[in-house]
Write a protein that holds these residues in place. Sequence first.
Motif, PDB file in Angstrom:
ATOM      1  N   UNK A 534       0.837  -1.207   0.000  1.00 54.22           N
ATOM      2  CA  UNK A 534       0.000   0.000   0.000  1.00 54.22           C
ATOM      3  C   UNK A 534       0.870   1.254   0.000  1.00 54.22           C
ATOM      4  N   UNK A 535       1.929   1.251   0.803  1.00 50.00           N
ATOM      5  CA  UNK A 535       2.787   2.431   0.914  1.00 50.00           C
ATOM      6  C   UNK A 535       3.561   2.670  -0.380  1.00 50.00           C
ATOM      7  N   UNK A 536       4.117   1.627  -0.963  1.00 49.09           N
ATOM      8  CA  UNK A 536       4.886   1.786  -2.197  1.00 49.09           C
ATOM      9  C   UNK A 536       4.510   0.683  -3.188  1.00 49.09           C
ATOM     10  N   UNK A 537       3.410   0.877  -3.905  1.00 54.07           N
ATOM     11  CA  UNK A 537       2.926  -0.190  -4.796  1.00 54.07           C
ATOM     12  C   UNK A 537       3.851  -0.480  -5.967  1.00 54.07           C
ATOM     13  N   UNK A 538       4.700   0.469  -6.296  1.00 57.53           N
ATOM     14  CA  UNK A 538       5.576   0.272  -7.452  1.00 57.53           C
ATOM     15  C   UNK A 538       6.785  -0.583  -7.088  1.00 57.53           C
ATOM     16  N   UNK A 539       7.439  -0.270  -5.987  1.00 55.21           N
ATOM     17  CA  UNK A 539       8.732  -0.884  -5.686  1.00 55.21           C
ATOM     18  C   UNK A 539       8.678  -2.057  -4.704  1.00 55.21           C
ATOM     19  N   UNK A 540       7.715  -2.079  -3.816  1.00 54.90           N
ATOM     20  CA  UNK A 540       7.670  -3.158  -2.829  1.00 54.90           C
ATOM     21  C   UNK A 540       7.009  -4.402  -3.416  1.00 54.90           C
ATOM     22  N   UNK A 541       7.687  -5.524  -3.270  1.00 51.87           N
ATOM     23  CA  UNK A 541       7.195  -6.776  -3.843  1.00 51.87           C
ATOM     24  C   UNK A 541       6.186  -7.438  -2.903  1.00 51.87           C
ATOM     25  N   UNK A 542       5.243  -8.124  -3.516  1.00 48.94           N
ATOM     26  CA  UNK A 542       4.286  -8.901  -2.727  1.00 48.94           C
ATOM     27  C   UNK A 542       4.971 -10.154  -2.188  1.00 48.94           C
ATOM     28  N   UNK A 543       4.780 -10.431  -0.903  1.00 49.09           N
ATOM     29  CA  UNK A 543       5.327 -11.646  -0.290  1.00 49.09           C
ATOM     30  C   UNK A 543       4.194 -12.667  -0.189  1.00 49.09           C
ATOM     31  N   UNK A 544       4.074 -13.532  -1.187  1.00 53.18           N
ATOM     32  CA  UNK A 544       2.928 -14.431  -1.211  1.00 53.18           C
ATOM     33  C   UNK A 544       2.959 -15.432  -0.064  1.00 53.18           C
ATOM     34  N   UNK A 545       4.142 -15.647   0.534  1.00 51.98           N
ATOM     35  CA  UNK A 545       4.203 -16.580   1.672  1.00 51.98           C
ATOM     36  C   UNK A 545       3.531 -16.000   2.904  1.00 51.98           C
ATOM     37  N   UNK A 546       3.277 -14.707   2.896  1.00 53.44           N
ATOM     38  CA  UNK A 546       2.606 -14.075   4.036  1.00 53.44           C
ATOM     39  C   UNK A 546       1.095 -13.992   3.827  1.00 53.44           C
ATOM     40  N   UNK A 547       0.615 -14.519   2.762  1.00 54.33           N
ATOM     41  CA  UNK A 547      -0.828 -14.500   2.509  1.00 54.33           C
ATOM     42  C   UNK A 547      -1.475 -15.802   2.985  1.00 54.33           C
ATOM     43  N   UNK A 551      -5.530 -16.849  -0.754  1.00 53.16           N
ATOM     44  CA  UNK A 551      -4.910 -15.782  -1.553  1.00 53.16           C
ATOM     45  C   UNK A 551      -3.601 -16.250  -2.182  1.00 53.16           C
ATOM     46  N   UNK A 552      -2.954 -17.199  -1.514  1.00 51.27           N
ATOM     47  CA  UNK A 552      -1.685 -17.694  -2.053  1.00 51.27           C
ATOM     48  C   UNK A 552      -1.932 -18.528  -3.309  1.00 51.27           C
ATOM     49  N   UNK A 553      -3.007 -19.307  -3.298  1.00 45.53           N
ATOM     50  CA  UNK A 553      -3.297 -20.202  -4.421  1.00 45.53           C
ATOM     51  C   UNK A 553      -4.380 -19.645  -5.343  1.00 45.53           C
ATOM     52  N   UNK A 554      -4.913 -18.476  -5.016  1.00 49.04           N
ATOM     53  CA  UNK A 554      -5.861 -17.775  -5.887  1.00 49.04           C
ATOM     54  C   UNK A 554      -7.114 -18.603  -6.190  1.00 49.04           C
ATOM     55  N   UNK A 555      -7.590 -19.296  -5.181  1.00 50.02           N
ATOM     56  CA  UNK A 555      -8.844 -20.052  -5.267  1.00 50.02           C
ATOM     57  C   UNK A 555      -9.276 -20.357  -3.838  1.00 50.02           C
ATOM     58  N   UNK A 556     -10.557 -20.596  -3.649  1.00 48.95           N
ATOM     59  CA  UNK A 556     -11.062 -20.881  -2.303  1.00 48.95           C
ATOM     60  C   UNK A 556     -10.978 -22.370  -1.996  1.00 48.95           C
ATOM     61  N   UNK A 557     -10.310 -22.690  -0.901  1.00 49.21           N
ATOM     62  CA  UNK A 557     -10.162 -24.086  -0.530  1.00 49.21           C
ATOM     63  C   UNK A 557     -11.460 -24.602   0.086  1.00 49.21           C
ATOM     64  N   UNK A 558     -11.810 -25.840  -0.245  1.00 48.63           N
ATOM     65  CA  UNK A 558     -13.013 -26.474   0.301  1.00 48.63           C
ATOM     66  C   UNK A 558     -12.634 -27.426   1.434  1.00 48.63           C
ATOM     67  N   UNK A 559     -13.647 -27.913   2.143  1.00 48.72           N
ATOM     68  CA  UNK A 559     -13.368 -28.738   3.313  1.00 48.72           C
ATOM     69  C   UNK A 559     -12.682 -30.054   2.957  1.00 48.72           C
ATOM     70  N   UNK A 560     -12.832 -30.524   1.720  1.00 43.55           N
ATOM     71  CA  UNK A 560     -12.218 -31.789   1.329  1.00 43.55           C
ATOM     72  C   UNK A 560     -10.878 -31.605   0.615  1.00 43.55           C
ATOM     73  N   UNK A 561     -10.345 -30.378   0.656  1.00 39.09           N
ATOM     74  CA  UNK A 561      -9.038 -30.123   0.063  1.00 39.09           C
ATOM     75  C   UNK A 561      -9.088 -29.726  -1.400  1.00 39.09           C
TER      76      UNK A 561
END
Length: 808
Positions: A534-547, A551-561
Amino acid sequence: MMREKLVLIGNGMAGIRTLEEIMKIDKDRFEITVFGEEPYPNYNRIMLSKVLQGDTSVDDIVLNDYVWYAENQIELHTGDPVVKVDTKKQVVYSENGIKRPYDKLIFATGSNPFMLPLPGADKEGVIAFRNIKDTETMIEAAKSYKKAAVIGGGLLGLEAARGLLNLNMEVDVIHISDYLMERQLDAQSGKMLRQELESQGMNFLLEKNTDSIVGNKRVEGLRFKDGTSIDADLVVMAVGIKPNIDLAKKSGLKAERAILVDDYMQTSAKNVYAVGECAEHRGIAYGLVAPLYEQGKVLAEHICAEEPSTVPGYQGSVVYTQLKVSGVDVFSAGKFVDGENTKAIRVHDEFEGVYKKVVVEGDKVVGAILFGDTSDSPRLLQMMRDGQDVSEMDKVAILPSEAEGGSKESPVVAMADSEIICGCNGVSKGAICSAITDQGLSTVEEVKQCTNASRSCGGCKPLVADLLELTTGAEVANAKEPMCGCTDHSHEEVVEQIRELGLSHRREVMNVLGWESDEGCSKCRPAINYYLKMVDPINNEDDHTSRFVNERLHANINHNGTFTVVPRMYGGVTNADQLRKIADVAEKYEVPLLKVTGGQRIDLFGVEKEDLPNVWEDLGMRSGSAYAKALRTVKTCVGEQFCRFGTQDSIGLGIELEKKFEYINTPHKVKMAVSACPRNCAESGIKDFGVVGVDGGWELYVGGNGGVDLRGGDLFVKVETKEEIIDTISAFMQYYRENARYLERTSHFIERVGLDHMKKVILEDEQGRKALIERMEVALSTGKDPWKEIVDSEEKKKELFEKKSVEV
């Protein structure tokens, strides 16, 4: 020095609280091993209803994360129940073959839900409401089915019903009694509760005795003994619990309804103890959290004592209930039913929806019901615990909230230091005030971390806040709230430091700001990641391991995996080509369920993790961000193009808004809607940004929420053109992005900062508004379709989707 070996069977609230009490007394006394049946660390079962209601995640209700176990050198085995106990050799054996000797053994196996042995109770879609798995099952069912039936009008059943309502299901509550919660309420308060919940959308079938559950493989309905029936796609049984004592009985412990214990929680076997719902003390097996914690404290003192105790042990508990269903304040304690030797003080205000009943026997308060105004509950509870003589007290002295003029003074002012503020955890006013003074505490969160007050049901938070104000003289609303237990810094301070020091990476933030944990936790890591971008959208990289995993896999996980894929359909509009692609993908990957959602899109349920990139590529559509803290959907009505009432082009504006803001990250999910007229067919009144077409222009509503905290949007502005609407939303959203705390919905944000403040910033400060829009444009310039990024990158596909194991 060799430490004694302590084994705890059960990783729930009662058992872990006992360990905490033990470690308070002597941290190094025991080498501790914990076995739990569920695959999670210790979590707050009371808060499952909040998870079901949709605004709280499983991560948020974890009481002790894995780091806590490691820091306290506790050996934890989750998903691995103990299956055998040899009380002679003092050894336990787990399902996975782990063998551990013990010097002291604690049973804290809790209880199991009671399932009515009805014909058809084994059908698919018939469940209990007891654990995370049950909660996830209900959430998933709500995506595919419409009608739910809850058997049981007690506390748990009503919580389940409220959650299912929030999941947009139609809910029937079936109850055998003629009024709700008859174990905690009298007929009058039960009637008031029913009226309140009916106004929220629940339908009650009282004095109904279920005969059978009907359907084929899956439940289709309920049949009652009076010959009537109802349809149901999901049946939740909430008719009570039974202590989980199979292992104890198999191990030779004496048990009746539960494991028999004495006043020190000692069972019939040497060095074996029991606490919580699985323990029976003087004929009572308690099911509420406060008694379980009281038992844990007694056991800890006993088990750590060097000499045999000369003080009385556990003497039983005054039980009470505080209903936590949204919008309904109910308190019940003790003997509230009128008897031959009782008299009662009653206050009933039908206009205000308030009912109070205090039952007195002899010269003591023995029970109470409070409905609508529960501010006197701590005082009444303490009176009952102390056996206080009230023979010389008038009504106002017993119920201070009834003072003439409606005194707004907090009840904590008149409370003695010994009176209990947090009944769940047994924390007194004196203990909280001492902690505030001695430790320099300034927020409710700090008080919770230090004293445990408000840590469980949270019902005492207002009282804790009052005590903070009373003790410090500061406005708690303006007090600093730490981001999480890893740091003393508030959200605002972290953002400020990122800006001032030019911090650009999560680890850098943690190192520079003195984080107490090297890796952070599930609360701070996603928040820092958001703030950096948010502070620096151009230069700061997204850390997908912190999501989070969705959000990391870009889909909603269901109860059966498996996962749910939701392609974007701008404004809810689709065409034959998109529908054909979706149909082809569904057939190719054997997608078990396609469903049209309330967000006007088509969900593909049950996609295997390793198939996700190929599904996205074959669809050739953009991600719908259904998993993201970002703009989800823009719902539209059909508008002036076809509707005879429509005054504006709602579809056109909706599509324009969705295309403009589709991948902008926000502190929490954001939903929009555009209705072409005040009939509001797109439900613009309960969206974060709701637009309504009127003669000669558009109205913009902000801060609406259709979730657990139902909130109608506030009329923010009326403008003439869609360009003005887009600019206003752009400025408003950027201010929200920059000033809201991570996971703060627009509804809560507006209530915190005030609508007038937002109007001043967005509508009156022309230069400030222009600057906000410019910064929003910079942020929007970095938005990318995450599905395409992964489809185009073999490295990302390998990193995220090569393994088939699923994180839940």
